[in-house]
Design an enzyme around this catalytic site. Structure first.
Site, PDB file in Angstrom:
ATOM      1  N   SER A 153      49.436  16.868  46.280  1.00  0.00           N
ATOM      2  CA  SER A 153      48.872  16.891  47.636  1.00  0.00           C
ATOM      3  C   SER A 153      49.958  17.360  48.602  1.00  0.00           C
ATOM      4  CB  SER A 153      48.444  15.469  48.036  1.00  0.00           C
ATOM      5  OG  SER A 153      48.245  15.390  49.434  1.00  0.00           O
ATOM      6  N   TYR A 166      49.410   6.020  48.497  1.00  0.00           N
ATOM      7  CA  TYR A 166      49.005   7.373  48.083  1.00  0.00           C
ATOM      8  C   TYR A 166      50.185   8.341  48.194  1.00  0.00           C
ATOM      9  CZ  TYR A 166      46.222  11.723  48.090  1.00  0.00           C
ATOM     10  OH  TYR A 166      45.699  12.965  47.811  1.00  0.00           O
TER      11      TYR A 166
HETATM   12  C1  BGC Z   1      43.938  13.695  51.013  1.00  0.00           C
HETATM   13  C2  BGC Z   1      42.890  13.910  52.069  1.00  0.00           C
HETATM   14  C3  BGC Z   1      43.513  14.507  53.325  1.00  0.00           C
HETATM   15  C4  BGC Z   1      44.308  15.740  52.981  1.00  0.00           C
HETATM   16  C5  BGC Z   1      45.008  16.353  54.197  1.00  0.00           C
HETATM   17  C6  BGC Z   1      44.720  14.962  50.794  1.00  0.00           C
HETATM   18  O1  BGC Z   1      45.730  14.724  49.884  1.00  0.00           O
HETATM   19  O2  BGC Z   1      43.326  13.316  49.809  1.00  0.00           O
HETATM   20  O3  BGC Z   1      42.294  12.674  52.364  1.00  0.00           O
HETATM   21  O4  BGC Z   1      42.495  14.852  54.246  1.00  0.00           O
HETATM   22  O5  BGC Z   1      45.284  15.409  52.024  1.00  0.00           O
HETATM   23  O6  BGC Z   1      45.696  15.400  54.943  1.00  0.00           O
END
Ligand code: BGC
Length: 265
Positions: A153, A166
């Protein structure tokens, strides 16, 4: 077709980015193991799309479906090992592992419970660790090279208030990838991260249904829109192919420019 003769396992492929990746890899000629935890109907949908995409079956004794569904919870190591072993038992081998399954829990830091923390870390980091380990054992035993692609991410770099577990899991994924690039290089196994920004998927359902929040987010994205699973899947298809043989230990952002968009007001 870039992936003719290859077998790919995509974790968490009953929906969202995982489904997009499964379908795209099938379009490139791969056979696909579809993993799901709680949406069997989504897994069936992915299977139908994989079959329509023209994926090939590479088992002896074909014709069989180019897709195969396995139910496994990535947060449970015994499930993770069974998933890899069953994939190999079904298709005879594995060439590509896409560690896509991931979850997030919203909460102020002081409210996060041990159960929330464990749920996020177990799926996003422990599951990836042991799936990769089982895959590497298989590749070593069969003396073959392979490709591991982690769906990380932008939050492996970028803070995301109220999502600390996360972010920690994705930051951990970044270092797991760098470390394993070094450790697995001599085996000819590559490992890379694909780091999406805001993509239109079920993980973002709340956001997608909140026009105000959505509008504010889109303003932060230089390309002016959310991403689609296909935007992520095309990069994964490249990294899974021999075109990417000399790439390892890297993170690639698929975020419409979100990560580097700091502006003084
Ligand atoms: C998350 C989303 C978020 C996006 C941008 C992703 O890793 O799962 O919830 O909107 O990042 O911030």
């Amino acid at each position: 077709m870039k992936l003719e003769g290859k077998i790919a396992l995509v974790t968490g492929s009953s929906q969202g980015i995982g489904q997009g990746i499964a379908v795209r890899l099938a379009t490139e000629g791969a056979s696909i193991v579809i993993d799901y935890r709680s949406h069997p109907e989504g897994a069936e949908e992915t299977l139908a799309k994989v079959e329509k995409a023209g994926g090939k079956c590479h088992m002896s004794g074909c014709p069989h479906s180019p897709g195969y569904i396995i139910k496994a919870d990535l947060g449970v190591v015994s499930d993770v090992r069974r998933m890899i072993d069953e994939s190999i038992a079904h298709f005879g081998k594995l060439d590509i592992l896409v560690n896509n399954a991931g979850i997030e829990r919203h909460g102020a830091f002081w409210d996060v419970t041990e159960a929330d923390y464990d749920a996020v870390m177990n799926v996003n980091l422990k599951g990836v660790f042991f799936a990769t380990q089982e895959m590497v054992k298989h590749l070593r035993e069969t003396k073959r090279t392979g490709k591991i692609i982690n769906i990380s991410s932008v939050h492996e770099e970028l803070p995301f208030p109220n999502f600390t577990a996360y972010c920690a899991s994705k930051g951990g994924m970044k270092m797991l990838t760098r470390n394993l690039a070094v450790e697995l290089g001599s085996l000819g196994i590559t490992i890379n991260n694909v780091a999406p920004g805001a993509i239109e998927t079920p993980i973002n359902t709340k956001l997608l249904n909140d026009p105000e929040k959505l509008g504010a987010l889109v303003k932060n994205i230089p390309l002016g829109r959310l991403g689609k699973p296909e935007d992520v899947a095309s990069l994964v298809a490249f990294l899974a192919s021999s075109d990417a043989d000399y790439i390892t230990g890297a993170t690639f952002f698929v975020d419409g420019g979100l990560l580097w968009n700091y502006q003084e007001q």
